[in-house]
Design a protein around this motif. Structure first.
Motif, PDB file in Angstrom:
ATOM      1  N   HIS A  86       0.850  -1.188   0.000  1.00 47.05           N
ATOM      2  CA  HIS A  86       0.000   0.000   0.000  1.00 47.05           C
ATOM      3  C   HIS A  86       0.885   1.237   0.000  1.00 47.05           C
ATOM      4  O   HIS A  86       2.030   1.209   0.457  1.00 47.05           O
ATOM      5  CB  HIS A  86      -0.910  -0.026   1.228  1.00 47.05           C
ATOM      6  CG  HIS A  86      -1.955   1.048   1.236  1.00 47.05           C
ATOM      7  ND1 HIS A  86      -1.725   2.310   1.739  1.00 47.05           N
ATOM      8  CD2 HIS A  86      -3.241   1.040   0.796  1.00 47.05           C
ATOM      9  CE1 HIS A  86      -2.825   3.032   1.616  1.00 47.05           C
ATOM     10  NE2 HIS A  86      -3.750   2.293   1.050  1.00 47.05           N
ATOM     11  N   VAL A  87       0.358   2.339  -0.496  1.00 45.51           N
ATOM     12  CA  VAL A  87       1.126   3.574  -0.570  1.00 45.51           C
ATOM     13  C   VAL A  87       1.643   4.008   0.803  1.00 45.51           C
ATOM     14  O   VAL A  87       2.750   4.544   0.927  1.00 45.51           O
ATOM     15  CB  VAL A  87       0.290   4.709  -1.218  1.00 45.51           C
ATOM     16  CG1 VAL A  87      -0.920   5.053  -0.363  1.00 45.51           C
ATOM     17  CG2 VAL A  87       1.153   5.951  -1.446  1.00 45.51           C
ATOM     18  N   PHE A  88       0.870   3.737   1.855  1.00 41.33           N
ATOM     19  CA  PHE A  88       1.312   4.131   3.191  1.00 41.33           C
ATOM     20  C   PHE A  88       2.546   3.328   3.606  1.00 41.33           C
ATOM     21  O   PHE A  88       3.488   3.873   4.192  1.00 41.33           O
ATOM     22  CB  PHE A  88       0.186   3.918   4.202  1.00 41.33           C
ATOM     23  CG  PHE A  88       0.534   4.359   5.594  1.00 41.33           C
ATOM     24  CD1 PHE A  88       0.617   5.702   5.909  1.00 41.33           C
ATOM     25  CD2 PHE A  88       0.801   3.426   6.589  1.00 41.33           C
ATOM     26  CE1 PHE A  88       0.963   6.118   7.195  1.00 41.33           C
ATOM     27  CE2 PHE A  88       1.148   3.821   7.867  1.00 41.33           C
ATOM     28  CZ  PHE A  88       1.223   5.171   8.180  1.00 41.33           C
ATOM     29  N   ALA A  89       2.558   2.024   3.285  1.00 41.23           N
ATOM     30  CA  ALA A  89       3.712   1.183   3.609  1.00 41.23           C
ATOM     31  C   ALA A  89       4.945   1.640   2.826  1.00 41.23           C
ATOM     32  O   ALA A  89       6.063   1.653   3.362  1.00 41.23           O
ATOM     33  CB  ALA A  89       3.395  -0.276   3.303  1.00 41.23           C
ATOM     34  N   VAL A  90       4.746   2.004   1.556  1.00 43.93           N
ATOM     35  CA  VAL A  90       5.849   2.503   0.729  1.00 43.93           C
ATOM     36  C   VAL A  90       6.420   3.785   1.325  1.00 43.93           C
ATOM     37  O   VAL A  90       7.644   3.951   1.430  1.00 43.93           O
ATOM     38  CB  VAL A  90       5.368   2.743  -0.714  1.00 43.93           C
ATOM     39  CG1 VAL A  90       6.407   3.523  -1.516  1.00 43.93           C
ATOM     40  CG2 VAL A  90       5.074   1.409  -1.396  1.00 43.93           C
ATOM     41  N   PHE A  91       5.543   4.678   1.736  1.00 43.37           N
ATOM     42  CA  PHE A  91       5.994   5.942   2.324  1.00 43.37           C
ATOM     43  C   PHE A  91       6.810   5.695   3.604  1.00 43.37           C
ATOM     44  O   PHE A  91       7.904   6.245   3.766  1.00 43.37           O
ATOM     45  CB  PHE A  91       4.792   6.836   2.622  1.00 43.37           C
ATOM     46  CG  PHE A  91       5.023   7.809   3.740  1.00 43.37           C
ATOM     47  CD1 PHE A  91       6.003   8.784   3.644  1.00 43.37           C
ATOM     48  CD2 PHE A  91       4.268   7.739   4.907  1.00 43.37           C
ATOM     49  CE1 PHE A  91       6.230   9.674   4.693  1.00 43.37           C
ATOM     50  CE2 PHE A  91       4.493   8.611   5.950  1.00 43.37           C
ATOM     51  CZ  PHE A  91       5.477   9.578   5.844  1.00 43.37           C
ATOM     52  N   ILE A  92       6.310   4.862   4.505  1.00 38.54           N
ATOM     53  CA  ILE A  92       7.016   4.582   5.756  1.00 38.54           C
ATOM     54  C   ILE A  92       8.379   3.941   5.473  1.00 38.54           C
ATOM     55  O   ILE A  92       9.416   4.348   6.027  1.00 38.54           O
ATOM     56  CB  ILE A  92       6.179   3.666   6.674  1.00 38.54           C
ATOM     57  CG1 ILE A  92       4.905   4.381   7.132  1.00 38.54           C
ATOM     58  CG2 ILE A  92       7.000   3.207   7.872  1.00 38.54           C
ATOM     59  CD1 ILE A  92       5.150   5.590   8.008  1.00 38.54           C
ATOM     60  N   TYR A  93       8.374   2.954   4.607  1.00 42.44           N
ATOM     61  CA  TYR A  93       9.601   2.217   4.291  1.00 42.44           C
ATOM     62  C   TYR A  93      10.673   3.144   3.727  1.00 42.44           C
ATOM     63  O   TYR A  93      11.821   3.161   4.206  1.00 42.44           O
ATOM     64  CB  TYR A  93       9.253   1.111   3.294  1.00 42.44           C
ATOM     65  CG  TYR A  93      10.421   0.299   2.789  1.00 42.44           C
ATOM     66  CD1 TYR A  93      11.051  -0.640   3.601  1.00 42.44           C
ATOM     67  CD2 TYR A  93      10.869   0.433   1.470  1.00 42.44           C
ATOM     68  CE1 TYR A  93      12.111  -1.415   3.128  1.00 42.44           C
ATOM     69  CE2 TYR A  93      11.923  -0.331   0.992  1.00 42.44           C
ATOM     70  CZ  TYR A  93      12.543  -1.252   1.822  1.00 42.44           C
ATOM     71  OH  TYR A  93      13.582  -2.011   1.348  1.00 42.44           O
ATOM     72  N   TYR A  94      10.320   3.937   2.714  1.00 41.82           N
ATOM     73  CA  TYR A  94      11.321   4.790   2.074  1.00 41.82           C
ATOM     74  C   TYR A  94      11.658   6.017   2.911  1.00 41.82           C
ATOM     75  O   TYR A  94      12.768   6.560   2.819  1.00 41.82           O
ATOM     76  CB  TYR A  94      10.873   5.170   0.673  1.00 41.82           C
ATOM     77  CG  TYR A  94      11.077   4.026  -0.301  1.00 41.82           C
ATOM     78  CD1 TYR A  94      12.317   3.798  -0.872  1.00 41.82           C
ATOM     79  CD2 TYR A  94      10.046   3.140  -0.588  1.00 41.82           C
ATOM     80  CE1 TYR A  94      12.532   2.725  -1.734  1.00 41.82           C
ATOM     81  CE2 TYR A  94      10.237   2.066  -1.453  1.00 41.82           C
ATOM     82  CZ  TYR A  94      11.489   1.862  -2.017  1.00 41.82           C
ATOM     83  OH  TYR A  94      11.695   0.798  -2.845  1.00 41.82           O
ATOM     84  N   SER A  95      10.741   6.449   3.756  1.00 38.75           N
ATOM     85  CA  SER A  95      11.049   7.535   4.676  1.00 38.75           C
ATOM     86  C   SER A  95      12.120   7.106   5.671  1.00 38.75           C
ATOM     87  O   SER A  95      13.057   7.865   5.977  1.00 38.75           O
ATOM     88  CB  SER A  95       9.779   7.968   5.424  1.00 38.75           C
ATOM     89  OG  SER A  95      10.079   8.984   6.367  1.00 38.75           O
ATOM     90  N   MET A 150       6.766  11.489   1.375  1.00 34.20           N
ATOM     91  CA  MET A 150       5.309  11.493   1.417  1.00 34.20           C
ATOM     92  C   MET A 150       4.734  12.155   0.170  1.00 34.20           C
ATOM     93  O   MET A 150       3.809  11.632  -0.472  1.00 34.20           O
ATOM     94  CB  MET A 150       4.808  12.238   2.657  1.00 34.20           C
ATOM     95  CG  MET A 150       3.291  12.323   2.754  1.00 34.20           C
ATOM     96  SD  MET A 150       2.735  13.351   4.143  1.00 34.20           S
ATOM     97  CE  MET A 150       3.252  12.354   5.528  1.00 34.20           C
ATOM     98  N   LEU A 151       5.290  13.312  -0.204  1.00 34.28           N
ATOM     99  CA  LEU A 151       4.805  14.047  -1.363  1.00 34.28           C
ATOM    100  C   LEU A 151       4.884  13.198  -2.623  1.00 34.28           C
ATOM    101  O   LEU A 151       3.895  13.056  -3.365  1.00 34.28           O
ATOM    102  CB  LEU A 151       5.623  15.333  -1.544  1.00 34.28           C
ATOM    103  CG  LEU A 151       5.415  16.100  -2.855  1.00 34.28           C
ATOM    104  CD1 LEU A 151       4.041  16.754  -2.866  1.00 34.28           C
ATOM    105  CD2 LEU A 151       6.506  17.138  -3.058  1.00 34.28           C
ATOM    106  N   ILE A 152       6.049  12.623  -2.879  1.00 33.06           N
ATOM    107  CA  ILE A 152       6.236  11.889  -4.124  1.00 33.06           C
ATOM    108  C   ILE A 152       5.482  10.564  -4.112  1.00 33.06           C
ATOM    109  O   ILE A 152       4.985  10.116  -5.156  1.00 33.06           O
ATOM    110  CB  ILE A 152       7.738  11.673  -4.393  1.00 33.06           C
ATOM    111  CG1 ILE A 152       8.454  13.028  -4.440  1.00 33.06           C
ATOM    112  CG2 ILE A 152       7.953  10.944  -5.701  1.00 33.06           C
ATOM    113  CD1 ILE A 152       7.943  13.974  -5.511  1.00 33.06           C
TER     114      ILE A 152
END
Length: 347
Positions: A86-95, A150-152
């Motif tokens: 999910h996009v939220f998991a991607v954001f957390i992981y790459y953050s 988060m933005l990207i």
């Protein structure tokens, strides 16, 4: 009388540790404070001493090893589980990766500083984190590592087409090069206007309180500038590439972002190295005398105040075109030692 909030005095590291606040303890725990306060003496060089040259391939090796590792791990997990993120998991992981890589880079750059020293080192040590700015530094670093991914992620991540990491590999050299040029175009004009327009300068002057910056001061700025640095300028670069038709997904941005972040942190170190901002367009920019080295932005801080020069932060293309490029001192071509190149450790 100097306004206390404009003070660059840094004494907190020599006070009783029991009096430190959360932000001070966190900076020490992460071990990301400047080299000038390390126990090991930092080499001092005269400005006429030869300056070591850092070949591009060392920087490419460093950046790509960090940029591709998170992609490889995500690919392995998704391939094993069969479940896209999910996009939220991607954001957390790459953050988290964004922050970890930044911390690692600061550690490596500090080690290099202990070996090669710093620009203008015969006159001044690098500035430390000021007493009044510790919280601001921590907030800025956290915001950058959170809101950029988060933005990207929100703009570019599509669970259907990005189920596994899939940069546009064939386009990637062009994408990385064009992203840096586009980012610098928008940054150049925003940055130049911040210096030349009274109503905007008040939002930029805090960043220029440091004359000999360190990586932690890269985003030492007021909130208004932070919004442009973290959100607006990267968004404009993304829209520019989209308009001209260059394929651009989340993973393309992640790799482009690693090149940009490396350049931003390194550009604020003041390392006494002749190192050009890594970009696939590097050879062409050098031919045009439009490449950017560490000293270019260091001089922007050291000598620039409201009226300045070297407004670009990833190249000097726009400075050359619009007549705002400044002269180098230690990185003049005849002073560069190409016979004994420096190195950048991989880890």
């Amino acid at each position: 009388m100097i306004n206390e909030k404009n003070s660059m005095k840094s004494t907190w590291r020599y006070t009783d540790r029991s009096t430190w606040n959360f932000h001070q303890k966190t900076l020490v725990f992460l071990d990301i404070l400047p080299a000038s306060r390390n126990d090991k003496p930092v080499p001092k060089h005269q400005k006429t001493d030869k300056i070591p040259y850092l070949p591009d391939w060392y920087m490419y090796r460093w950046i790509l090893s960090r940029a591709l590792l998170p992609l490889a791990l995500q690919y392995a997990v998704v391939s094993y589980t069969g479940k896209p993120w999910h996009v939220f998991a991607v954001f957390i992981y790459y953050s988290l990766w964004f922050k970890a890589i930044g911390i690692n880079q600061i550690h490596v750059l500090r080690r290099i500083g202990n070996i090669y020293g710093f620009l203008d080192g015969d006159q001044h040590d690098r500035d430390d984190v000021p007493d009044v700015g510790v919280k601001k530094v921590m907030r800025s670093l956290s915001s950058t590592g959170t809101f950029r991914p988060m933005l990207i992620a929100l703009l570019t991540y599509d669970i259907r087409s990005n189920a596994v990491p899939n940069p546009h590999w064939a386009w990637l050299p062009l994408t990385v090069g064009c992203y840096g040029i586009a980012l610098d175009f928008w940054f150049y004009w925003y940055h130049r206007l911040m210096h030349t327009t009274d109503s905007l300068w008040k939002y930029h002057r805090t960043h220029h309180l440091t004359k000999h910056p360190n990586p932690l001061m890269s985003l030492y700025a007021d909130t208004e500038q932070e919004i442009f640095d973290i959100v607006v300028i990267p968004l404009m670069a993304y829209l520019t590439l989209t308009v001209v038709g260059i394929p651009f997904n989340f993973y393309d941005w992640w790799i482009c972002g690693q090149f940009v972040t490396f350049s931003e942190l390194t550009g604020h170190t003041g390392l006494r190295l002749h190192a050009t901002t890594p970009t696939p367009f590097g050879p062409l920019l050098r031919q045009l005398d439009a490449d950017l080295v560490i000293e270019d932005h260091d001089l922007h801080h050291r000598r620039g105040w409201k009226k300045s020069f070297n407004y670009g932060k990833h190249c000097r293309l726009w400075d050359r075109l619009f007549g705002t490029s400044g002269e180098r001192i230690e990185s003049k071509e005849q002073n560069v030692d190409y016979e004994h190149p420096a190195s950048l450790p991989l880890w």
